[in-house]
Design an enzyme around this catalytic site. Structure first.
Site, PDB file in Angstrom:
ATOM      1  N   CYS A  65     -17.558  -9.410  -9.120  1.00 16.02           N
ATOM      2  CA  CYS A  65     -18.149  -9.160  -8.423  1.00 16.02           C
ATOM      3  C   CYS A  65     -17.254  -9.399  -7.028  1.00 16.02           C
ATOM      4  O   CYS A  65     -18.192  -8.822  -5.557  1.00 16.02           O
ATOM      5  CB  CYS A  65     -19.606  -8.439  -8.067  1.00 16.02           C
ATOM      6  SG  CYS A  65     -20.209 -10.302  -8.287  1.00 16.02           S
ATOM      7  N   GLU A  88     -19.550 -24.849 -59.707  1.00 17.40           N
ATOM      8  CA  GLU A  88     -20.690 -24.499 -58.507  1.00 17.40           C
ATOM      9  C   GLU A  88     -20.244 -24.427 -57.424  1.00 17.40           C
ATOM     10  O   GLU A  88     -18.971 -25.423 -56.924  1.00 17.40           O
ATOM     11  CB  GLU A  88     -21.000 -25.751 -58.339  1.00 17.40           C
ATOM     12  CG  GLU A  88     -22.041 -26.540 -59.911  1.00 17.40           C
ATOM     13  CD  GLU A  88     -21.787 -27.360 -59.803  1.00 17.40           C
ATOM     14  OE1 GLU A  88     -22.204 -28.317 -59.079  1.00 17.40           O
ATOM     15  OE2 GLU A  88     -21.762 -28.295 -61.573  1.00 17.40           O
ATOM     16  N   CYS A 110     -24.722  -7.810  -9.381  1.00 19.47           N
ATOM     17  CA  CYS A 110     -23.198  -7.804 -10.108  1.00 19.47           C
ATOM     18  C   CYS A 110     -23.042  -6.886 -11.517  1.00 19.47           C
ATOM     19  O   CYS A 110     -23.910  -7.180 -12.713  1.00 19.47           O
ATOM     20  CB  CYS A 110     -23.590  -9.324 -10.564  1.00 19.47           C
ATOM     21  SG  CYS A 110     -21.406  -9.362 -11.512  1.00 19.47           S
ATOM     22  N   CYS A 146     -16.927 -14.889  -8.348  1.00 18.17           N
ATOM     23  CA  CYS A 146     -17.626 -14.468  -9.217  1.00 18.17           C
ATOM     24  C   CYS A 146     -16.508 -13.383  -9.473  1.00 18.17           C
ATOM     25  O   CYS A 146     -15.628 -12.574  -9.165  1.00 18.17           O
ATOM     26  CB  CYS A 146     -18.726 -13.337  -9.579  1.00 18.17           C
ATOM     27  SG  CYS A 146     -18.370 -12.182 -10.934  1.00 18.17           S
ATOM     28  N   ASP A 155     -21.474 -28.098 -48.206  1.00 21.67           N
ATOM     29  CA  ASP A 155     -20.932 -29.372 -47.461  1.00 21.67           C
ATOM     30  C   ASP A 155     -22.596 -29.779 -46.387  1.00 21.67           C
ATOM     31  O   ASP A 155     -23.428 -29.793 -45.639  1.00 21.67           O
ATOM     32  CB  ASP A 155     -20.776 -28.701 -45.963  1.00 21.67           C
ATOM     33  CG  ASP A 155     -19.324 -29.422 -45.626  1.00 21.67           C
ATOM     34  OD1 ASP A 155     -19.497 -30.831 -46.034  1.00 21.67           O
ATOM     35  OD2 ASP A 155     -18.776 -28.913 -43.995  1.00 21.67           O
ATOM     36  N   LYS A 159     -10.918 -26.442 -52.686  1.00 19.30           N
ATOM     37  CA  LYS A 159     -10.878 -26.230 -51.424  1.00 19.30           C
ATOM     38  C   LYS A 159     -10.666 -24.761 -51.024  1.00 19.30           C
ATOM     39  O   LYS A 159     -10.030 -24.375 -50.802  1.00 19.30           O
ATOM     40  CB  LYS A 159      -9.890 -27.263 -50.279  1.00 19.30           C
ATOM     41  CG  LYS A 159     -10.612 -28.925 -51.149  1.00 19.30           C
ATOM     42  CD  LYS A 159     -12.484 -29.236 -50.371  1.00 19.30           C
ATOM     43  CE  LYS A 159     -12.493 -29.475 -49.138  1.00 19.30           C
ATOM     44  NZ  LYS A 159     -12.572 -30.747 -48.321  1.00 19.30           N
ATOM     45  N   CYS A 166     -22.611 -16.894 -11.062  1.00 24.81           N
ATOM     46  CA  CYS A 166     -22.908 -15.211 -10.265  1.00 24.81           C
ATOM     47  C   CYS A 166     -23.983 -15.522 -10.005  1.00 24.81           C
ATOM     48  O   CYS A 166     -24.524 -15.207 -10.499  1.00 24.81           O
ATOM     49  CB  CYS A 166     -21.857 -14.523 -10.960  1.00 24.81           C
ATOM     50  SG  CYS A 166     -22.221 -12.805  -9.944  1.00 24.81           S
ATOM     51  N   TYR A 208     -26.862 -30.980 -57.882  1.00 19.90           N
ATOM     52  CA  TYR A 208     -25.961 -31.701 -59.520  1.00 19.90           C
ATOM     53  C   TYR A 208     -25.054 -32.157 -60.112  1.00 19.90           C
ATOM     54  O   TYR A 208     -24.146 -31.662 -60.994  1.00 19.90           O
ATOM     55  CB  TYR A 208     -25.033 -30.380 -58.606  1.00 19.90           C
ATOM     56  CG  TYR A 208     -24.379 -31.588 -57.079  1.00 19.90           C
ATOM     57  CD1 TYR A 208     -24.176 -32.904 -57.650  1.00 19.90           C
ATOM     58  CD2 TYR A 208     -24.558 -31.465 -55.902  1.00 19.90           C
ATOM     59  CE1 TYR A 208     -23.571 -33.833 -56.735  1.00 19.90           C
ATOM     60  CE2 TYR A 208     -23.933 -32.192 -54.869  1.00 19.90           C
ATOM     61  CZ  TYR A 208     -23.783 -32.916 -54.907  1.00 19.90           C
ATOM     62  OH  TYR A 208     -23.107 -34.365 -54.452  1.00 19.90           O
ATOM     63  N   LYS A 242     -19.571 -25.802 -53.342  1.00 17.05           N
ATOM     64  CA  LYS A 242     -19.629 -27.147 -53.303  1.00 17.05           C
ATOM     65  C   LYS A 242     -20.116 -27.381 -51.941  1.00 17.05           C
ATOM     66  O   LYS A 242     -19.224 -27.329 -50.428  1.00 17.05           O
ATOM     67  CB  LYS A 242     -18.104 -28.061 -52.894  1.00 17.05           C
ATOM     68  CG  LYS A 242     -18.110 -29.287 -52.309  1.00 17.05           C
ATOM     69  CD  LYS A 242     -16.054 -29.640 -52.385  1.00 17.05           C
ATOM     70  CE  LYS A 242     -16.606 -30.777 -51.893  1.00 17.05           C
ATOM     71  NZ  LYS A 242     -16.506 -31.561 -50.804  1.00 17.05           N
TER      72      LYS A 242
END
Ligand code: IVH
Length: 669
Positions: free
Chosen positions: A413, A116, A433, A410, A120, A316, A428, A228, A118
């Protein structure tokens, strides 16, 4: 009024229908009704239950959000502890697991396993007695968890009663509560819009949602469950994990569709590898694969160690977190002028992908983590999001590093970069620009926007750098012969691009709005606006903030961005040029014969016969619009008890005011 056996049957039938639709949707991923039809059934049930409150059953789908906020969670002792799983960190450890199972069982026979994903998320336990959901809890320390029954009841994929006549008398089920990426993204977007801090990842969002003391908040979170494992089961005999997982959907519980049975080490390694390859394409987070000896009698024989069973292991996946060093920090300028610091990394392999950039978000993040050029850092990659720096490994910091400070001009520019009070992002301020121009055009032509095939970042850069285009409107002035003059551009590609530009002209208003790159306005808002303004861009351009905030799903921040954008003459000019070049909108198909077509409704006061959401979705399904503020454009105000200023305003504007019953009568006609 006395209830009759007919009413009773009617109620039972509605409850059954709604529960079956839930199972079709959450268990089989195969809905057979639209949201609107589903809402209608719910409303019908609510109406009947209001008339006959004594007929409301605890497992009625209307009873998911019932309880008042709690002051704390009480504790629940699990009758069978929820153990954790031993880990196998690589293929070798998976082989070891298999060898130990065979050795312990002292057998040469092939062992059958259930494999199955796993998930999280968060482990929970659901307890059903005589077919009814009676309580649910968190895993806690494995022995004692917290009673989160009222929160779990709000999760629509958890059945409130077992969908089968021969339900076991006692059924304990363990499963993982989690969120789909897409739902998580939407949740965070909504939170940002409401000025709330976003969650760091789907797991945190799920945990935070499950631990709300007010179940009404949990009810608004897009939580899911996949089940599960069994706890105590009485009244039926189940002999293996595979037959248990086969029974679950029949009882109405969702099970991950990617489970598989198979035998021997080859099966284990194969599944482990396949799942790891799949990992980044799944719509939810997994961090491994779980392998369980399938037969319960063999599980019994293998038994448990102190914290984990001998009959199962979690394979894992390779860490999505690794350490590397920061070679440089480069400020990059996006289409909104936002200056984002990007860490240039010594390239490393993270879970199978070579990563050489990570985002540092903004100056506050850099300062908080004190990230410096030359530092060794822990970086992480999750799903399809941009890798980020988790933390600095201070022990490895070389001498003479210094705190990093974003430049105040920036990098592209040289214009001034400024950061408004209270905002995290520095921008900016030069709208001409080149980085912003390139960003805006790249966004405009991209797949989710105008979708101009063959118009990639490289081409945008070439065209902007050579001064051929400055705005999105200039795209429509491009000619095949001008394109063909570009470096590495053949005649054939040039004419393909021209054809793609031509094709993009027939679009939808929703797509076009999204393509404009208005701050805080994405694809979804594009659709909302298209629907509200019925494909008329002119009316959108002339709408003020008050009208916009009246639209369901449009908040103040968004409304202001939209108004600011269209107040700019240059923007209006660019849009007009696009339209002059032939950009036009086709309206999305609508069902014929909509009775409320074009009518604007506002609901106020406490609604008793239906919820605001239901009423709004009903109005929209019939071609009407729901707004939250009364204006001269409002056609009807539906006022429940306690209506105040909106009612007064409606009366002063001569808007038709209806009671809830009058509204119901109107839509039923
Ligand atoms: S079985 C004794 N199956 O992993 C068996 N657990 O480290 C106990 N998990 O707390 C769990 N997906 O939160 C099992 N398909 C799955 C799972 C799974 C995720 C989580 C669960 C548990 C942890 C064990």
């Amino acid at each position: 009024m006395n209830s009759t056996p007919t009413t009773n049957r009617q109620l039972q039938s509605l409850r059954d229908q709604i529960n079956q639709h839930n199972i079709r949707y959450y268990v089989h991923d195969d809905p057979v009704v639209s949201d609107v039809e589903y809402d209608q059934l719910m409303r019908e049930l609510q109406r009947l239950e209001e008339t006959w409150p004594e007929l409301v059953t605890p497992d009625s789908p209307t009873q998911r959000v019932g309880a008042q906020p709690a002051s704390e969670f009480s504790q629940i002792t699990h009758r069978i502890p929820l153990q954790s799983l031993a880990n196998a960190m690589n293929e070798e450890e998976l082989r070891q697991f298999h060898i130990q199972v065979k050795r312990f069982l002292d057998t040469e026979n092939e062992i059958e396993y259930m494999a199955e994903p796993k998930l999280d998320g968060l482990a929970v336990e659901l307890v059903y007695e005589n077919g009814l959901f009676v309580h649910g809890s968190t895993r806690g320390d494995g022995t004692v968890g917290e009673d989160i029954t009222q929160n779990l009841r709000t999760i629509k994929s958890i059945p409130l009663s077992i969908a089968s006549p021969n339900a076991p008398s006692v059924l304990e089920i363990r499963g993982e509560v989690f969120m789909f990426h897409e739902d998580f993204r939407q949740l965070n977007e909504d939170r940002l819009m409401n000025g709330e801090p976003p969650f760091a990842n789907p797991r945190n969002a799920s945990a935070g949602s499950l631990r709300q003391l007010d179940p009404r908040i949990t009810a608004q979170r897009p939580l899911r469950i996949y089940c599960y494992a069994p706890g105590i089961v009485e009244g039926v005999t189940i002999t293996s994990q595979s037959s248990f997982l086969q029974m679950l959907p029949k009882w109405g519980f969702p099970v991950n569709p990617l489970i598989k049975t198979g035998s021997g080490i080859k099966f284990l390694l194969d599944y482990y590898q396949k799942m790891e390859n799949k990992r980044n394409n799944l719509p939810y987070d997994i961090d491994g694969a779980v392998f369980k000896v399938n037969r319960f009698d063999l599980q019994q024989e293998l038994g448990v160690r102190s914290r984990s069973p001998r009959w199962a292991t979690a394979g894992k996946f390779k860490a999505q977190q690794v350490t590397t060093t920061i070679l440089d920090i480069i400020p990059s300028v996006g289409r909104t002028g936002a200056v984002t610091p990007v860490a240039k990394l010594d390239p490393v392999n993270v879970g199978g992908v070579v990563v050489s950039n990570a985002t540092l978000h903004n100056q506050d993040e850099i300062s908080r983590k004190d990230v410096r050029i030359g530092d060794t850092v822990l970086i992480q990659r999750a799903g399809d999001v941009i890798p980020e720096v988790v933390k600095v490994i201070l022990e490895n910091r070389p001498e003479d590093t210094k705190p990093y400070q974003l430049p105040d001009t920036c990098p592209v520019c040289d214009h001034v970069v400024s950061r408004p009070e209270g905002e995290a992002v520095a921008r900016c301020q030069n709208i001409s620009c080149p980085a912003q121009i390139k960003g805006r055009i790249t966004h405009f032509v991209s797949k989710g926007c105008m979708d101009i095939d063959g118009f990639g970042v490289k081409l945008v850069e070439q065209l902007v750098d050579e001064g051929v285009i400055h705005t999105i409107a200039d795209i429509y002035t491009l000619t095949q012969s001008r394109l063909a003059l570009l470096d590495r551009m053949g005649d054939r590609s040039a004419s393909n691009i021209i054809a793609a530009i031509e094709k993009s002209k027939e679009t939808t208003m929703a797509r076009f709005i999204h393509s404009l790159g208005i701050r805080n306005v994405g694809e979804h808002t594009g659709k909302v606006l298209e629907k509200y303004f019925n494909g008329n861009l002119e009316s959108l351009q002339n709408a003020d903030a008050e009208e916009l905030t009246g639209i369901f799903e449009i908040g103040h921040v968004m409304a202001q961005s939209i108004v600011d954008f269209f107040n700019d003459d240059e923007n209006r000019n660019i849009i007009r040029r696009c339209q002059d070049s032939g950009v036009s909108f086709k309206l999305p198909e609508r069902p014929a014969q909509q009775i409320l077509s074009g009518k604007v409704f506002v609901f106020t006061g406490s609604l008793e016969k239906f919820t605001r959401k239901e009423a709004e979705s009903w109005v929209e399904a019939q071609g009407g619009r729901a707004s939250s503020s009364v204006s001269k454009n409002t056609d009807y105000l539906i006022a429940g008890p306690g209506a105040g200023s909106k009612l007064a305003k409606a009366e002063s504007l001569g808007v038709i005011v209806l009671t809830e019953s009058e509204f119901l009568q109107m839509i039923q006609e």
